[in-house]
Design a protein around this motif. Sequence first.
Motif, PDB file in Angstrom:
ATOM      1  N   GLU A   1      65.690 -12.611  -7.298  1.00  0.00           N
ATOM      2  CA  GLU A   1      66.432 -13.727  -6.693  1.00  0.00           C
ATOM      3  C   GLU A   1      67.406 -12.994  -5.713  1.00  0.00           C
ATOM      4  OE1 GLU A   1      65.897 -17.003  -7.122  1.00  0.00           O
ATOM      5  OE2 GLU A   1      64.457 -16.615  -8.804  1.00  0.00           O
TER       6      GLU A   1
ATOM      7  N   LEU B   1      58.848 -23.190  -3.171  1.00  0.00           N
ATOM      8  CA  LEU B   1      58.613 -23.547  -1.789  1.00  0.00           C
ATOM      9  C   LEU B   1      57.880 -24.700  -1.461  1.00  0.00           C
ATOM     10  CD1 LEU B   1      58.792 -20.077   0.024  1.00  0.00           C
ATOM     11  CD2 LEU B   1      60.302 -22.045   0.688  1.00  0.00           C
TER      12      LEU B   1
ATOM     13  N   ILE C   1      60.318 -13.427   3.690  1.00  0.00           N
ATOM     14  CA  ILE C   1      61.705 -13.679   3.753  1.00  0.00           C
ATOM     15  C   ILE C   1      62.071 -12.424   4.209  1.00  0.00           C
ATOM     16  CG2 ILE C   1      64.025 -14.210   3.230  1.00  0.00           C
ATOM     17  CD1 ILE C   1      62.698 -16.744   3.541  1.00  0.00           C
TER      18      ILE C   1
ATOM     19  N   VAL D   1      62.867 -21.643  -3.227  1.00  0.00           N
ATOM     20  CA  VAL D   1      63.968 -21.474  -2.376  1.00  0.00           C
ATOM     21  C   VAL D   1      65.001 -22.685  -3.472  1.00  0.00           C
ATOM     22  CG1 VAL D   1      63.241 -23.482  -0.944  1.00  0.00           C
ATOM     23  CG2 VAL D   1      65.230 -21.684  -0.373  1.00  0.00           C
TER      24      VAL D   1
ATOM     25  N   CYS E   1      66.779 -17.381  -2.416  1.00  0.00           N
ATOM     26  CA  CYS E   1      65.369 -17.486  -2.590  1.00  0.00           C
ATOM     27  C   CYS E   1      65.047 -16.551  -3.593  1.00  0.00           C
ATOM     28  CB  CYS E   1      65.076 -16.562  -1.128  1.00  0.00           C
ATOM     29  SG  CYS E   1      65.210 -17.506   0.297  1.00  0.00           S
TER      30      CYS E   1
ATOM     31  N   ALA F   1      58.571 -14.661  -0.881  1.00  0.00           N
ATOM     32  CA  ALA F   1      59.188 -15.704  -1.581  1.00  0.00           C
ATOM     33  C   ALA F   1      58.491 -16.775  -2.023  1.00  0.00           C
ATOM     34  CB  ALA F   1      60.296 -16.176  -0.674  1.00  0.00           C
TER      35      ALA F   1
END
Length: 352
Positions: free
Chosen positions: A68, A142, A153, A137, A86, A134
């Motif tokens: 994370e 996502l 990201i 989020v 993220c 990623a």
Amino acid sequence: MGQRSETMNASTRALPPGQQLAAADKWPTVGERLPRKDNAPWTLALSGLVEWPVTLSLFELEQLPQVERTIDIHCVTRWSKLGVRCGGVLLAELLTRARPSAAAKFASFVARSERSHSTSLPLDAALAMESLVALRVEDRPLSIERGGPVRLIVPGRYFYKSLKWLERIELLAEDRLGYWESTAGYHNQADPWREQRYLAGLSKSEARQILERRDLAGRELLGLHAAGLELPNLRATGAVLRNADFSQCRLRGARFERANLTNARLVGADLRDAKLTHADLEGVEFTSADLRGADLTGASLLAATFRSEPPGEGAAGARINRATRIDPAAVADLTPHQQAYVQARISNQGAA
Ligand SMILES: Nc1nc2c(c(=O)[nH]1)N[C@H]1C(S)=C(S)[C@@H](COP(=O)(O)O)O[C@H]1N2
Ligand SMILES: [Mo]
């Protein structure tokens, strides 16, 4: 990949130069809105200069070690969002699966997109910044609109380096410019702390020659130097003029319908009765410009500036009166401070 990225340092939870905070509940969508239509299950391929090319399924990505990260988003059109959480797989972690060869110096990231949208980074920089593949989020998967299910990201770079709908990572010996970098003049380094937004455009004398005819309709010119020039009734309908400098320019009655003026400087410009309908005015500086009678109907104004922030500093606010036409929805995209200023001046105006 021992090096810690600068973005992990709490002191950088600040705004880079020329950025403003988007409203807390806003995360604008920039560029493509949806991936290419494709019914094939989602995969991520690692190819190019690697010893073991691999293609991972979404399930396999989810099985890799997850991290994370709290990152700051800085869009080149001047809005920022700080402290977005993220989650996903570190690029470094992924690459150990494919074993980059010694000749690999750059990574090209390619999207599942109608225009094969892509971006690129030097491999060592991408790893040093702890770039993330990623999947989440704010602890949720996502969404497609946000670039899911798999999005790159890149902390510490303008957000155009954070590719939505990542489907291929190709390692290369030479750089391969990405979509915005090769079509819009976006800076390939993209460091927000150094304001690396755009490449250099035309020289001043080249700009003057082009402006002699006062006709830019449909043209694409990056970083046009036009400060202080007499250009009343300029024709620039549909022109792409990112990062132009029209400071103190006489532009009364100018035609900028559907023009792209992203990040242009219109400080102190005389824009009385100018037509800016459906123009892209994101990140534009209108401080002390005269907008009386100007028509901005249908224009997007995200991160545009009408008066200095903080108030009381720098130039006077833009002149706006009841004859200035601005959509309420565009006003709502401004920061609270800009909103209050514009609202107070157009509040008696009828609906556009
Ligand atoms: N595939 C793809 N990725 C992309 C883009 C795009 O047009 N297509 N736009 C880039 C730009 S310019 C920005 S600012 C961010 C916007 O991400 P958002 O729409 O989630 O805010 O995505 C970047 N990644
Ligand atoms: Mo962007």
